[in-house]
Scaffold this motif. Structure first.
Motif, PDB file in Angstrom:
ATOM      1  N   ALA A  13       0.932  -1.318   0.432  1.00  0.00           N
ATOM      2  CA  ALA A  13       0.351  -0.078   0.129  1.00  0.00           C
ATOM      3  C   ALA A  13       0.925   1.126  -0.375  1.00  0.00           C
ATOM      4  O   ALA A  13       0.465   2.161  -0.479  1.00  0.00           O
ATOM      5  CB  ALA A  13      -0.898   0.095   1.301  1.00  0.00           C
ATOM      6  N   PHE A  14       1.678   1.021   0.680  1.00  0.00           N
ATOM      7  CA  PHE A  14       2.924   1.911   0.666  1.00  0.00           C
ATOM      8  C   PHE A  14       3.268   2.479  -0.497  1.00  0.00           C
ATOM      9  O   PHE A  14       3.202   3.608  -1.244  1.00  0.00           O
ATOM     10  CB  PHE A  14       3.933   2.540   1.551  1.00  0.00           C
ATOM     11  CG  PHE A  14       5.380   3.041   1.570  1.00  0.00           C
ATOM     12  CD1 PHE A  14       5.138   3.559   3.006  1.00  0.00           C
ATOM     13  CD2 PHE A  14       6.825   2.656   1.521  1.00  0.00           C
ATOM     14  CE1 PHE A  14       6.257   4.562   3.433  1.00  0.00           C
ATOM     15  CE2 PHE A  14       7.133   3.648   1.733  1.00  0.00           C
ATOM     16  CZ  PHE A  14       7.353   4.396   2.278  1.00  0.00           C
ATOM     17  N   ASN A  19       4.200   5.497  -5.986  1.00  0.00           N
ATOM     18  CA  ASN A  19       4.528   5.086  -7.398  1.00  0.00           C
ATOM     19  C   ASN A  19       3.201   6.040  -7.982  1.00  0.00           C
ATOM     20  O   ASN A  19       3.966   6.543  -9.435  1.00  0.00           O
ATOM     21  CB  ASN A  19       4.086   3.623  -7.644  1.00  0.00           C
ATOM     22  CG  ASN A  19       5.023   2.738  -7.647  1.00  0.00           C
ATOM     23  OD1 ASN A  19       6.392   2.948  -7.544  1.00  0.00           O
ATOM     24  ND2 ASN A  19       5.368   1.168  -7.066  1.00  0.00           N
ATOM     25  N   PHE A  20       2.150   6.024  -7.514  1.00  0.00           N
ATOM     26  CA  PHE A  20       1.307   7.194  -7.739  1.00  0.00           C
ATOM     27  C   PHE A  20       1.697   8.267  -8.161  1.00  0.00           C
ATOM     28  O   PHE A  20       1.573   9.368  -9.363  1.00  0.00           O
ATOM     29  CB  PHE A  20      -0.032   7.694  -7.321  1.00  0.00           C
ATOM     30  CG  PHE A  20      -0.883   8.615  -8.118  1.00  0.00           C
ATOM     31  CD1 PHE A  20      -1.822   8.160  -8.716  1.00  0.00           C
ATOM     32  CD2 PHE A  20      -0.901   9.913  -6.977  1.00  0.00           C
ATOM     33  CE1 PHE A  20      -3.077   8.910  -9.315  1.00  0.00           C
ATOM     34  CE2 PHE A  20      -1.553  10.461  -7.439  1.00  0.00           C
ATOM     35  CZ  PHE A  20      -2.762  10.318  -8.983  1.00  0.00           C
ATOM     36  N   TYR A  21       2.563   9.209  -7.262  1.00  0.00           N
ATOM     37  CA  TYR A  21       3.743   9.879  -7.821  1.00  0.00           C
ATOM     38  C   TYR A  21       4.377  10.550  -8.748  1.00  0.00           C
ATOM     39  O   TYR A  21       4.800  11.674  -8.964  1.00  0.00           O
ATOM     40  CB  TYR A  21       3.313  10.865  -6.894  1.00  0.00           C
ATOM     41  CG  TYR A  21       2.254  11.613  -5.997  1.00  0.00           C
ATOM     42  CD1 TYR A  21       2.183  12.698  -6.038  1.00  0.00           C
ATOM     43  CD2 TYR A  21       1.540   9.985  -4.980  1.00  0.00           C
ATOM     44  CE1 TYR A  21       0.375  13.004  -5.465  1.00  0.00           C
ATOM     45  CE2 TYR A  21       0.669  10.504  -4.443  1.00  0.00           C
ATOM     46  CZ  TYR A  21      -0.249  12.025  -4.798  1.00  0.00           C
ATOM     47  OH  TYR A  21      -1.742  12.437  -4.044  1.00  0.00           O
ATOM     48  N   TYR A 341     -13.214  -0.570   4.974  1.00  0.00           N
ATOM     49  CA  TYR A 341     -13.631   1.138   4.472  1.00  0.00           C
ATOM     50  C   TYR A 341     -12.475   1.074   3.356  1.00  0.00           C
ATOM     51  O   TYR A 341     -13.526   1.541   2.385  1.00  0.00           O
ATOM     52  CB  TYR A 341     -13.582   1.599   5.607  1.00  0.00           C
ATOM     53  CG  TYR A 341     -15.066   3.096   5.158  1.00  0.00           C
ATOM     54  CD1 TYR A 341     -16.007   3.086   4.840  1.00  0.00           C
ATOM     55  CD2 TYR A 341     -14.272   4.134   4.623  1.00  0.00           C
ATOM     56  CE1 TYR A 341     -16.648   3.756   3.923  1.00  0.00           C
ATOM     57  CE2 TYR A 341     -14.695   5.233   3.825  1.00  0.00           C
ATOM     58  CZ  TYR A 341     -15.644   4.902   3.671  1.00  0.00           C
ATOM     59  OH  TYR A 341     -16.501   6.055   3.232  1.00  0.00           O
ATOM     60  N   ALA A 342     -10.996   1.526   3.606  1.00  0.00           N
ATOM     61  CA  ALA A 342     -10.845   2.345   2.942  1.00  0.00           C
ATOM     62  C   ALA A 342     -10.062   1.159   1.546  1.00  0.00           C
ATOM     63  O   ALA A 342     -10.380   1.951   0.408  1.00  0.00           O
ATOM     64  CB  ALA A 342      -9.008   2.227   3.567  1.00  0.00           C
ATOM     65  N   ASN A 348      -7.490   3.981  -4.363  1.00  0.00           N
ATOM     66  CA  ASN A 348      -8.006   4.220  -6.733  1.00  0.00           C
ATOM     67  C   ASN A 348      -7.776   2.556  -6.706  1.00  0.00           C
ATOM     68  O   ASN A 348      -6.407   2.214  -6.822  1.00  0.00           O
ATOM     69  CB  ASN A 348      -7.648   5.155  -7.436  1.00  0.00           C
ATOM     70  CG  ASN A 348      -7.498   5.299  -8.766  1.00  0.00           C
ATOM     71  OD1 ASN A 348      -8.152   4.795  -9.218  1.00  0.00           O
ATOM     72  ND2 ASN A 348      -7.252   6.298  -9.175  1.00  0.00           N
ATOM     73  N   PRO A 349      -8.376   1.492  -7.170  1.00  0.00           N
ATOM     74  CA  PRO A 349      -8.333   0.825  -7.766  1.00  0.00           C
ATOM     75  C   PRO A 349      -7.242   0.353  -9.387  1.00  0.00           C
ATOM     76  O   PRO A 349      -7.186  -0.256  -8.832  1.00  0.00           O
ATOM     77  CB  PRO A 349      -9.561  -0.262  -8.306  1.00  0.00           C
ATOM     78  CG  PRO A 349     -10.942   0.928  -8.288  1.00  0.00           C
ATOM     79  CD  PRO A 349     -10.324   1.671  -7.505  1.00  0.00           C
ATOM     80  N   ARG A 350      -7.595   1.355  -9.947  1.00  0.00           N
ATOM     81  CA  ARG A 350      -6.427   1.738 -10.800  1.00  0.00           C
ATOM     82  C   ARG A 350      -4.703   2.241 -10.553  1.00  0.00           C
ATOM     83  O   ARG A 350      -3.734   1.595 -10.885  1.00  0.00           O
ATOM     84  CB  ARG A 350      -7.018   3.382 -11.289  1.00  0.00           C
ATOM     85  CG  ARG A 350      -5.919   3.273 -12.834  1.00  0.00           C
ATOM     86  CD  ARG A 350      -6.627   3.820 -14.423  1.00  0.00           C
ATOM     87  NE  ARG A 350      -5.918   3.825 -14.810  1.00  0.00           N
ATOM     88  CZ  ARG A 350      -6.510   4.844 -16.277  1.00  0.00           C
ATOM     89  NH1 ARG A 350      -7.189   5.801 -16.012  1.00  0.00           N
ATOM     90  NH2 ARG A 350      -6.333   4.785 -17.358  1.00  0.00           N
ATOM     91  N   TYR A 351      -4.664   2.792  -9.503  1.00  0.00           N
ATOM     92  CA  TYR A 351      -3.370   3.504  -9.167  1.00  0.00           C
ATOM     93  C   TYR A 351      -2.879   3.103  -7.736  1.00  0.00           C
ATOM     94  O   TYR A 351      -1.016   3.005  -6.884  1.00  0.00           O
ATOM     95  CB  TYR A 351      -3.433   5.222  -9.607  1.00  0.00           C
ATOM     96  CG  TYR A 351      -3.635   5.428 -10.836  1.00  0.00           C
ATOM     97  CD1 TYR A 351      -2.978   5.386 -11.231  1.00  0.00           C
ATOM     98  CD2 TYR A 351      -4.872   5.837 -11.454  1.00  0.00           C
ATOM     99  CE1 TYR A 351      -2.508   5.267 -12.900  1.00  0.00           C
ATOM    100  CE2 TYR A 351      -4.777   5.973 -12.961  1.00  0.00           C
ATOM    101  CZ  TYR A 351      -3.590   6.077 -13.506  1.00  0.00           C
ATOM    102  OH  TYR A 351      -3.762   6.363 -14.788  1.00  0.00           O
ATOM    103  N   GLY A 352      -4.038   3.206  -6.908  1.00  0.00           N
ATOM    104  CA  GLY A 352      -3.305   2.516  -5.015  1.00  0.00           C
ATOM    105  C   GLY A 352      -3.152   4.402  -4.443  1.00  0.00           C
ATOM    106  O   GLY A 352      -3.062   4.185  -3.184  1.00  0.00           O
TER     107      GLY A 352
END
Length: 401
Positions: A13-14, A19-21, A341-342, A348-352
């Motif tokens: 998750a971390f 990686n998204f940014y 819940y998170a 975001n299921p596409r990017y995390g």
């Protein structure tokens, strides 16, 4: 078993948020970061705005990536951001950090304690990750906080000042003090110097015990310049983006987390007792039994004022429940429920990456493409915190049932 009770699950998750940014966040033209990425699709919607808080938070994020044996680019990304923070955001003439830039040009030089707190956190984490210049930044920011914002008669920090420091706002707030406390704890942990913990303890005791005693143990957000509760503050603006009226369950959980961290360095028993009380209050007052998730703001009765669900609040509650579970394993139930819940609604299921805000029912509203953004600091910090404590306890942090 909840995969986020394991180091591997937390690290995944971390890493997803980092990686998204990266690499889109690295501004190779003007320096610093491009923090304004659309949370759904990941495209850059504003490549010019450089917000002090976003810059400092991203330095924190990539420094933690370095500490967590992340990709090699974490170190170079942290170095890149720290250079920008320490030279472009920094105003050498007035000795303070500029709030908002257009490229490299200041457009708002207001001196916010909140922003300086995150600059201190950035310096502390950079120093911990052995990023060159981290310790120097830490010391410089702490000096500004002590000289310009700390009010010895009250044991707390003022909120904001004019660019030349000649005028101090009459507003006093919990949020700036909470994040200064966070940064002080990080500075103490990475330097081993007791004066950081001493100041952190002063802030924690004033807020979590003394001021909270006047509101039945709950934490109010807004105060006058004499530190009297301003219970009518913004009551005509319940949807105010940054200073809404009411109690914030997410902040109660965040204070609980910080008290747990402080308790690792102080023997006073009230720290853990209050941490549990504040977390329990957050869940009792803020949890939506119908749609799940934490309300943004509530009345003291628990009636929601703004029933939106914010990603940061759930990330902070996850961090708090992870720390509290070391003392009482029943908090694992909340840890698992918050992660459920998170993963169902906020990630975001596409990017995390984590969404900033949802409606009460869990729907995504239209994105707010403003310069004030949350570049993954809350989920990254709290995943790292849980990983770090799990490693320290040799895997026992969340093993209990």
């Amino acid at each position: 078993m909840n995969v986020y009770r394991t180091h591997e699950g937390l690290h995944h998750a971390f890493r997803d948020v980092l990686n998204f940014y990266y690499p889109d966040c690295i501004d190779v033209r003007t320096g610093g970061y491009v923090a304004q990425l659309d949370e759904r699709e990941g495209y850059v919607y504003d490549s010019r705005s450089k917000h002090l808080v976003a810059t400092a938070r991203a330095v924190n994020n990539f420094s933690l990536g370095t500490l967590a044996d992340g990709p090699e680019w974490c170190r170079t990304a942290a170095e890149h951001g720290l250079r920008f923070l320490s030279t472009v955001h920094w105003d050498p003439e007035q000795r303070g950090y500029d709030w908002l830039l257009d490229g490299r040009v200041p457009v708002d030089r207001t001196r916010y304690c909140y922003g300086h707190a995150f600059a201190l956190l950035a310096g502390a984490r950079a120093h911990q990750a052995e990023i060159p210049g981290g310790r120097e930044e830490l010391d410089r920011v702490f000096e500004v906080l002590e000289e310009r914002f700390f009010e010895p008669d009250h044991g707390l920090y003022a909120d904001r000042a004019s660019p030349d420091w000649s005028e101090l706002s009459s507003y006093r707030g919990a949020n700036a003090n909470m994040h200064t406390l966070e940064a002080l704890l990080a500075a103490g942990e990475v330097t081993g110097e007791e004066h950081f913990f001493d100041r952190a303890y002063t802030v924690a005791e004033r807020f979590a015990r003394e001021l909270a005693a006047e509101t039945d143990g709950l934490l109010w957000e807004h105060y006058t310049d004499s530190w009297a509760h301003d219970l009518s503050y913004n009551e005509d603006e319940p949807d105010h983006q940054f200073r809404p009226p009411g109690y914030q369950p997410g902040h109660h959980a965040e204070w609980a987390k910080l008290l747990c961290l402080l308790a690792e360095h102080r023997e006073e028993k009230w720290l853990l007792t209050r941490a549990m009380e504040l977390f329990d209050a957050a869940m009792d007052l803020g949890w939506d039994d119908q749609y799940e998730g934490l309300y943004y703001t509530v009345e003291s009765s628990g009636k929601p004022i703004v029933d939106d669900k914010y990603g940061w609040a759930h990330a902070e509650a996850i961090g708090a429940s992870a720390l509290l579970a070391r003392h009482d394993t029943t908090y694992l139930e909340w840890y698992d429920r918050l992660w459920e819940y998170a993963t169902t609604h906020l990630i975001n299921p596409r990017y995390g990456n984590w969404y900033e805000r949802l409606t009460r029912e869990g729907e995504l509203p239209e994105p707010d493409h403003g310069p004030e953004v949350e570049p993954g600091y809350h989920p990254i910090t709290n995943c790292w915190l849980a990983m770090e404590r799990l490693d320290r306890e040799e895997g026992t942090l969340m093993a209990g049932e």
